[in-house]
Design an enzyme around this catalytic site. Structure first.
Site, PDB file in Angstrom:
ATOM      1  N   ARG A  95      -8.130 -12.423 -16.322  1.00  0.00           N
ATOM      2  CA  ARG A  95      -9.105 -11.379 -16.665  1.00  0.00           C
ATOM      3  C   ARG A  95      -8.356 -10.156 -17.201  1.00  0.00           C
ATOM      4  O   ARG A  95      -7.256  -9.839 -16.741  1.00  0.00           O
ATOM      5  CB  ARG A  95      -9.916 -10.956 -15.437  1.00  0.00           C
TER       6      ARG A  95
ATOM      7  N   HIS B 185     -10.665 -14.941 -25.695  1.00  0.00           N
ATOM      8  CA  HIS B 185     -11.203 -15.504 -24.440  1.00  0.00           C
ATOM      9  C   HIS B 185     -11.683 -16.948 -24.644  1.00  0.00           C
ATOM     10  O   HIS B 185     -12.839 -17.279 -24.393  1.00  0.00           O
ATOM     11  CB  HIS B 185     -12.352 -14.624 -23.896  1.00  0.00           C
TER      12      HIS B 185
HETATM   13  P1  NDP Z   1      -9.257 -20.354  -7.693  1.00  0.00           P
HETATM   14  O1  NDP Z   1     -10.161 -19.521  -6.868  1.00  0.00           O
HETATM   15  O2  NDP Z   1      -9.330 -21.824  -7.574  1.00  0.00           O
HETATM   16  O3  NDP Z   1      -7.738 -19.939  -7.369  1.00  0.00           O
HETATM   17  C1  NDP Z   1      -7.304 -18.629  -7.236  1.00  0.00           C
HETATM   18  C2  NDP Z   1      -5.821 -18.625  -6.844  1.00  0.00           C
HETATM   19  O4  NDP Z   1      -5.376 -17.259  -6.819  1.00  0.00           O
HETATM   20  C3  NDP Z   1      -5.586 -19.192  -5.448  1.00  0.00           C
HETATM   21  O5  NDP Z   1      -4.392 -19.932  -5.443  1.00  0.00           O
HETATM   22  C4  NDP Z   1      -5.432 -17.944  -4.585  1.00  0.00           C
HETATM   23  O6  NDP Z   1      -4.596 -18.112  -3.455  1.00  0.00           O
HETATM   24  C5  NDP Z   1      -4.753 -17.004  -5.564  1.00  0.00           C
HETATM   25  N1  NDP Z   1      -4.973 -15.606  -5.163  1.00  0.00           N
HETATM   26  C6  NDP Z   1      -6.139 -14.929  -5.031  1.00  0.00           C
HETATM   27  N2  NDP Z   1      -5.914 -13.681  -4.616  1.00  0.00           N
HETATM   28  C7  NDP Z   1      -4.575 -13.551  -4.485  1.00  0.00           C
HETATM   29  C8  NDP Z   1      -3.721 -12.501  -4.068  1.00  0.00           C
HETATM   30  N3  NDP Z   1      -4.191 -11.303  -3.712  1.00  0.00           N
HETATM   31  N4  NDP Z   1      -2.392 -12.722  -4.046  1.00  0.00           N
HETATM   32  C9  NDP Z   1      -1.887 -13.936  -4.381  1.00  0.00           C
HETATM   33  N5  NDP Z   1      -2.644 -14.974  -4.782  1.00  0.00           N
HETATM   34  C10 NDP Z   1      -3.975 -14.784  -4.818  1.00  0.00           C
HETATM   35  O7  NDP Z   1      -9.464 -19.876  -9.192  1.00  0.00           O
HETATM   36  P2  NDP Z   1      -9.341 -20.763 -10.519  1.00  0.00           P
HETATM   37  O8  NDP Z   1      -7.981 -21.352 -10.563  1.00  0.00           O
HETATM   38  O9  NDP Z   1     -10.501 -21.667 -10.653  1.00  0.00           O
HETATM   39  O10 NDP Z   1      -9.521 -19.631 -11.655  1.00  0.00           O
HETATM   40  C11 NDP Z   1      -8.676 -18.505 -11.745  1.00  0.00           C
HETATM   41  C12 NDP Z   1      -9.262 -17.491 -12.703  1.00  0.00           C
HETATM   42  O11 NDP Z   1      -9.100 -17.906 -14.056  1.00  0.00           O
HETATM   43  C13 NDP Z   1     -10.776 -17.270 -12.596  1.00  0.00           C
HETATM   44  O12 NDP Z   1     -11.091 -16.431 -11.505  1.00  0.00           O
HETATM   45  C14 NDP Z   1     -11.113 -16.656 -13.932  1.00  0.00           C
HETATM   46  O13 NDP Z   1     -11.057 -15.257 -13.843  1.00  0.00           O
HETATM   47  C15 NDP Z   1     -10.005 -17.157 -14.860  1.00  0.00           C
HETATM   48  N6  NDP Z   1     -10.535 -18.018 -15.938  1.00  0.00           N
HETATM   49  C16 NDP Z   1     -10.256 -17.704 -17.232  1.00  0.00           C
HETATM   50  C17 NDP Z   1     -10.731 -18.499 -18.259  1.00  0.00           C
HETATM   51  C18 NDP Z   1     -10.402 -18.216 -19.686  1.00  0.00           C
HETATM   52  O14 NDP Z   1     -10.963 -18.856 -20.581  1.00  0.00           O
HETATM   53  N7  NDP Z   1      -9.513 -17.310 -19.995  1.00  0.00           N
HETATM   54  C19 NDP Z   1     -11.553 -19.683 -17.994  1.00  0.00           C
HETATM   55  C20 NDP Z   1     -11.759 -19.943 -16.593  1.00  0.00           C
HETATM   56  C21 NDP Z   1     -11.277 -19.115 -15.606  1.00  0.00           C
HETATM   57  P3  NDP Z   1      -5.041 -19.096  -2.221  1.00  0.00           P
HETATM   58  O15 NDP Z   1      -5.048 -20.471  -2.810  1.00  0.00           O
HETATM   59  O16 NDP Z   1      -3.973 -18.919  -1.227  1.00  0.00           O
HETATM   60  O17 NDP Z   1      -6.406 -18.623  -1.817  1.00  0.00           O
END
Ligand code: NDP
Length: 306
Positions: free
Chosen positions: A221, A269
Site C-alpha cells: 500500500r 496498482h
Molecule cells: P496476510 O494478512 O496474509 O499477511 C500479512 C503478513 O504481514 C503476515 O505475515 C503478518 O505477520 C505480517 N505483518 C503484519 N503486521 C506486521 C507487523 N507489524 N510487523 C511484521 N509483520 C507484520 O496478507 P496478504 O499476504 O494476503 O496481503 C498483503 C497485502 O498486500 C494486503 O494487505 C494488500 O494491502 C496488498 N496487496 C496488494 C496488491 C496489489 O495489487 N498491489 C494486491 C493484493 C494485496 P503474521 O503472519 O505473523 O501475522
C-alpha cells in the site's frame, strides 16, 4: 436478505455480471441505486464511502473484494456486529509472486534501464545468487512470493510479526529481528498489510539500515512509504532505485515527482487484481454460509487489523 455492492474506483458491472451468472436469484443492489437499507445483510465492497454502513441496521458481513481490508478497517464506524472477510485466491496469489519475480529480474538484469538510458552496450549486473531478497510480510502473498523467488535461485529472507518456518527462506520476526533482517537485504519487497503499526514503515530510518545500493519494491500500500524519505535516500544514492505499484493517492497525479525520477519505476496498482470470475465463488459461498448460519471463510481479525 439482499446484497449491496459498493465499488469505488473499479467497474461494478463486472462484479454484477459475475454474481448474477453464478447465482441469478440473489437480490443485488449497486450503491447508490435506490434500496431499503433494512434489507441489506451482506455488503461486497471496495473503498466504500466512510460511515455509510451506519445506515444498515441488519448488516452481518462486509466482504472485501480484494486481499487487503485496510479500506474497510480505516472506517471508524464499521458496525461492531458485522464480520469482515477478504479474498484469498490462488490466481491472485500467483499473479503477485510472478509480478514480484518479474520486477526483481528486471532490476538485476537492467532490462528497463537499458531502454530508459538509450545507451547501446552491456552493463554490469548482479547474478541471481548474489542478491539477498528480503520480504516484509510472510502472509498469503509474501510467503508465495518468497517461495517463488527461492525456487528461482535467489537467497530469500522474510520478516513477519510472528515466527514462521518456510523451506529455503530465512525467517525473522518482530521489532527485535528487524535490523538483522534488513542489514543484508539488497532488494526489499513490501508485502505487509496496512495497519497502524505498518503505516509509514518504509521510512528513512529503515532505509538507512539497508546496505548502500539496496532497491525497494512496494506492492503493498502507498501509505507504507514516506515519499520524501524515499526521494532523499535515492538522491543521496543510499538506495539505487524503487519499483512502486501502490501510492498514497491513486491514480498517481501527473505532477507527482515520482513520475519524473529516473530511478523510480511506476506501475498503476496492477501487481495482482482480483478477477471477479475467480473470487465470486468464495463471496457467494460466504453469503450462502451466512444465510445458513454456518461459519464463514477468510474472516479478518479486526483486533489484529489484517
Ligand atoms: P496476510 O494478512 O496474509 O499477511 C500479512 C503478513 O504481514 C503476515 O505475515 C503478518 O505477520 C505480517 N505483518 C503484519 N503486521 C506486521 C507487523 N507489524 N510487523 C511484521 N509483520 C507484520 O496478507 P496478504 O499476504 O494476503 O496481503 C498483503 C497485502 O498486500 C494486503 O494487505 C494488500 O494491502 C496488498 N496487496 C496488494 C496488491 C496489489 O495489487 N498491489 C494486491 C493484493 C494485496 P503474521 O503472519 O505473523 O501475522
Amino acid at each position: 436478505m439482499s446484497v449491496l455492492l459498493i465499488c469505488t474506483g473499479r467497474d461494478p458491472q463486472v462484479w454484477v455480471n459475475a454474481i448474477r451468472e453464478q447465482q441469478p436469484n440473489v437480490k443485488l443492489y449497486v450503491y447508490p441505486e435506490a434500496h431499503d437499507p433494512k434489507e441489506i445483510t451482506y455488503a461486497v465492497t471496495w473503498r466504500h464511502p466512510k460511515r455509510v454502513f451506519n445506515k444498515y441496521p441488519n448488516l452481518k458481513v462486509i466482504a472485501s473484494i480484494g486481499a487487503g481490508v485496510d479500506h474497510i478497517i480505516c472506517d471508524p464506524e464499521i458496525p461492531k456486529s458485522a464480520l469482515v472477510t477478504r479474498v484469498i485466491d490462488e490466481q491472485l496469489t500467483k499473479d503477485m509472486s510472478t509480478f514480484v519475480l518479474a520486477l526483481v529480474l528486471d532490476k538485476i538484469r537492467n532490462i528497463s534501464l537499458h531502454h530508459s538510458e538509450k545507451k547501446w552496450g552491456p552493463k554490469p549486473y548482479q547474478t541471481v545468487e548474489e542478491e539477498n531478497i528480503g520480504i516484509m510480510g510472510l502472509g498469503v502473498l509474501g510467503k508465495s512470493a518468497a517461495l517463488n523467488l527461492s525456487k528461482n535461485g535467489f537467497k530469500v529472507s522474510g520478516w513477519s510479526k510472528t515466527k514462521k518456518h518456510i523451506d529455503g527462506v530465512s525467517t525473522y520476526h518482530g521489532e527485535r529481528d528487524l535490523n538483522d533482517f534488513l542489514k543484508n537485504t539488497s532488494i526489499l519487497i513490501c508485502l505487509l498489510p496496512l495497519t497502524l503499526e505498518t503505516e509509514c514503515i518504509l521510512n528513512k530510518e529503515l532505509f538507512e539500515k539497508l546496505p548502500k545500493g539496496a532497491y525497494l519494491i512496494n506492492v503493498a500500500r502507498g501509505e507504507h512509504l514516506v515519499e520524501h524519505d524515499l526521494l532523499e535516500m535515492l538522491d543521496k544514492n543510499h538506495l539505487s532505485g524503487a519499483s512502486l505499484d501502490v501510492f498514497r493517492i491513486e491514480p498517481l497525479p501527473q505532477e507527482h515527482p515520482f513520475w519524473k525520477h529516473p530511478n523510480i519505476q511506476i506501475t498503476p496498482h496492477i501487481a495482482s487484481i482480483t478477477d471477479p470470475k475467480n473470487a465470486v465463488n468464495q463471496l457467494l459461498d460466504n453469503y450462502n454460509r451466512m444465510l445458513a448460519n454456518k461459519p464463514l471463510n477468510n474472516i479478518v481479525e479486526l483486533k489484529k487489523g489484517y
